[in-house]
Design an enzyme around this catalytic site. Structure first.
Site, PDB file in Angstrom:
ATOM      1  N   LYS A  36       0.829  -1.212   0.000  1.00 11.99           N
ATOM      2  CA  LYS A  36       0.000   0.000   0.000  1.00 11.99           C
ATOM      3  C   LYS A  36       0.867   1.267   0.000  1.00 11.99           C
ATOM      4  O   LYS A  36       2.081   1.205   0.239  1.00 11.99           O
ATOM      5  CB  LYS A  36      -0.936  -0.045   1.213  1.00 11.99           C
ATOM      6  CG  LYS A  36      -1.937  -1.211   1.178  1.00 11.99           C
ATOM      7  CD  LYS A  36      -2.902  -1.159   2.367  1.00 11.99           C
ATOM      8  CE  LYS A  36      -3.909  -2.296   2.306  1.00 11.99           C
ATOM      9  NZ  LYS A  36      -4.951  -2.174   3.388  1.00 11.99           N
ATOM     10  N   TYR A  45     -12.243  -1.766  -3.687  1.00 14.64           N
ATOM     11  CA  TYR A  45     -12.786  -1.986  -2.340  1.00 14.64           C
ATOM     12  C   TYR A  45     -14.304  -1.832  -2.286  1.00 14.64           C
ATOM     13  O   TYR A  45     -14.858  -1.540  -1.222  1.00 14.64           O
ATOM     14  CB  TYR A  45     -12.119  -1.035  -1.350  1.00 14.64           C
ATOM     15  CG  TYR A  45     -10.730  -1.485  -0.911  1.00 14.64           C
ATOM     16  CD1 TYR A  45     -10.562  -2.623  -0.131  1.00 14.64           C
ATOM     17  CD2 TYR A  45      -9.593  -0.762  -1.260  1.00 14.64           C
ATOM     18  CE1 TYR A  45      -9.307  -3.039   0.286  1.00 14.64           C
ATOM     19  CE2 TYR A  45      -8.317  -1.167  -0.852  1.00 14.64           C
ATOM     20  CZ  TYR A  45      -8.194  -2.309  -0.069  1.00 14.64           C
ATOM     21  OH  TYR A  45      -6.954  -2.723   0.350  1.00 14.64           O
ATOM     22  N   ASN A  49      -2.133   0.011   6.863  1.00 11.06           N
ATOM     23  CA  ASN A  49      -1.608  -1.248   7.399  1.00 11.06           C
ATOM     24  C   ASN A  49      -0.715  -1.997   6.398  1.00 11.06           C
ATOM     25  O   ASN A  49      -0.681  -3.221   6.366  1.00 11.06           O
ATOM     26  CB  ASN A  49      -2.750  -2.122   7.922  1.00 11.06           C
ATOM     27  CG  ASN A  49      -3.766  -2.460   6.846  1.00 11.06           C
ATOM     28  OD1 ASN A  49      -3.605  -2.073   5.698  1.00 11.06           O
ATOM     29  ND2 ASN A  49      -4.794  -3.194   7.217  1.00 11.06           N
ATOM     30  N   HIS A  69      -2.153  -5.425   1.488  1.00 10.84           N
ATOM     31  CA  HIS A  69      -3.435  -6.100   1.263  1.00 10.84           C
ATOM     32  C   HIS A  69      -3.188  -7.570   0.975  1.00 10.84           C
ATOM     33  O   HIS A  69      -2.178  -7.922   0.369  1.00 10.84           O
ATOM     34  CB  HIS A  69      -4.150  -5.480   0.049  1.00 10.84           C
ATOM     35  CG  HIS A  69      -5.313  -6.304  -0.430  1.00 10.84           C
ATOM     36  ND1 HIS A  69      -6.565  -6.208   0.138  1.00 10.84           N
ATOM     37  CD2 HIS A  69      -5.411  -7.267  -1.397  1.00 10.84           C
ATOM     38  CE1 HIS A  69      -7.378  -7.065  -0.467  1.00 10.84           C
ATOM     39  NE2 HIS A  69      -6.704  -7.712  -1.403  1.00 10.84           N
ATOM     40  N   GLU A  99      -9.193 -10.492  -7.903  1.00 13.55           N
ATOM     41  CA  GLU A  99      -8.322  -9.347  -7.589  1.00 13.55           C
ATOM     42  C   GLU A  99      -7.060  -9.336  -8.453  1.00 13.55           C
ATOM     43  O   GLU A  99      -6.587  -8.269  -8.843  1.00 13.55           O
ATOM     44  CB  GLU A  99      -7.961  -9.372  -6.098  1.00 13.55           C
ATOM     45  CG  GLU A  99      -9.175  -9.072  -5.214  1.00 13.55           C
ATOM     46  CD  GLU A  99      -8.861  -9.109  -3.728  1.00 13.55           C
ATOM     47  OE1 GLU A  99      -9.772  -8.840  -2.936  1.00 13.55           O
ATOM     48  OE2 GLU A  99      -7.708  -9.410  -3.352  1.00 13.55           O
TER      49      GLU A  99
HETATM   50  P1  IDP Z   1      -8.073  -6.883   5.471  1.00 15.37           P
HETATM   51  O1  IDP Z   1      -7.233  -5.937   4.637  1.00 15.37           O
HETATM   52  O2  IDP Z   1      -7.304  -7.391   6.666  1.00 15.37           O
HETATM   53  O3  IDP Z   1      -8.691  -7.992   4.657  1.00 15.37           O
HETATM   54  P2  IDP Z   1     -10.707  -5.661   5.510  1.00 15.37           P
HETATM   55  O4  IDP Z   1     -11.691  -5.820   6.614  1.00 15.37           O
HETATM   56  O5  IDP Z   1     -10.971  -6.386   4.236  1.00 15.37           O
HETATM   57  O6  IDP Z   1      -9.263  -6.027   6.097  1.00 15.37           O
HETATM   58  O7  IDP Z   1     -10.589  -4.101   5.212  1.00 15.37           O
HETATM   59  C1  IDP Z   1      -9.909  -3.637   4.070  1.00 15.37           C
HETATM   60  C2  IDP Z   1      -9.005  -2.496   4.477  1.00 15.37           C
HETATM   61  O8  IDP Z   1      -9.812  -1.416   4.941  1.00 15.37           O
HETATM   62  C3  IDP Z   1      -8.049  -2.796   5.635  1.00 15.37           C
HETATM   63  O9  IDP Z   1      -6.876  -3.446   5.233  1.00 15.37           O
HETATM   64  C4  IDP Z   1      -7.767  -1.396   6.155  1.00 15.37           C
HETATM   65  O10 IDP Z   1      -6.835  -0.708   5.320  1.00 15.37           O
HETATM   66  C5  IDP Z   1      -9.143  -0.736   5.996  1.00 15.37           C
HETATM   67  N1  IDP Z   1      -9.936  -0.869   7.223  1.00 15.37           N
HETATM   68  C6  IDP Z   1     -10.683  -1.938   7.600  1.00 15.37           C
HETATM   69  N2  IDP Z   1     -11.283  -1.716   8.790  1.00 15.37           N
HETATM   70  C7  IDP Z   1     -10.921  -0.469   9.156  1.00 15.37           C
HETATM   71  C8  IDP Z   1     -11.218   0.342  10.301  1.00 15.37           C
HETATM   72  O11 IDP Z   1     -11.952  -0.056  11.215  1.00 15.37           O
HETATM   73  N3  IDP Z   1     -10.649   1.583  10.335  1.00 15.37           N
HETATM   74  C9  IDP Z   1      -9.837   2.040   9.333  1.00 15.37           C
HETATM   75  N4  IDP Z   1      -9.555   1.324   8.257  1.00 15.37           N
HETATM   76  C10 IDP Z   1     -10.063   0.075   8.160  1.00 15.37           C
HETATM   77 MG    MG Z   2     -10.122  -7.927   3.165  1.00 18.59          MG
END
Ligand code: IDP
Ligand code: MG
Length: 141
Positions: free
Chosen positions: A10, A50, A113, A116, A127
């Site tokens: 990212k 997304y 974070n 992905h 994807e």
């Molecule tokens: P993942 O990337 O671990 O699969 P997902 O629930 O699919 O997590 O969410 C996609 C992305 O959205 C996350 O990697 C993160 O960047 C963002 N995200 C998810 N939940 C939150 C949140 O509660 N606060 C801020 N960003 C979030």
């Molecule tokens: Mg996800």
């Protein structure tokens, strides 16, 4: 079963000059890179990628962040790739991620974070196709 998963390094990973460090961990864990590129998502493209999260409170911030700079999509192949990659990267929120995982070691917060990873073999295929044409995927030799 041999599976494919999509990783995206990212914009925070790129900004922090951590792409090499993260790719080294991915390779050390046994994943084969079958496609890789550097690109910058538009808000529209990030929003489409997304789309499943549309309407969630973090969606707008996520689209903003993912289009804020360059990213590095990587198509990966390995036995049990989906689950093994999720284990390698750790929980979505780095505060909850296991020590030694990529997100625990490198990520600042739940939104930014670092990386992905696809959540199922089906989504891995979808994807990867979002970023790579068949010609751009080089089978392991
Ligand atoms: P993942 O990337 O671990 O699969 P997902 O629930 O699919 O997590 O969410 C996609 C992305 O959205 C996350 O990697 C993160 O960047 C963002 N995200 C998810 N939940 C939150 C949140 O509660 N606060 C801020 N960003 C979030
Ligand atoms: Mg996800």
């Amino acid at each position: 079963m041999i599976e494919r998963t999509l990783a995206i390094l990212k914009p925070d990973c790129v900004r922090k000059n951590l792409t090499g460090a993260v790719i080294a961990r991915i390779e050390k864990a046994g994943f084969k890179i079958i496609g890789m590129k550097k690109t910058r998502l538009t808000q529209e493209t990030a929003g489409a990628f997304y789309a499943v999260h549309k309407g969630r409170p973090f969606y707008d911030g996520l689209v903003e962040f993912m289009s804020s700079g360059a990213c590095v999509p990587i198509a990966l192949e390995k036995e049990n790739a989906i689950a093994d990659f999720r284990t390698l990267i750790g929980a979505t929120d780095p505060a909850e991620a296991v020590p030694g995982t990529i997100r625990k070691d490198f990520a600042d917060n739940k939104g930014e974070n670092i990386v992905h990873g696809s959540d199922s073999p089906e989504n891995g295929k979808i994807e990867i196709a979002f970023f790579f044409s068949v010609k751009e995927l080089i089978e392991v030799i």
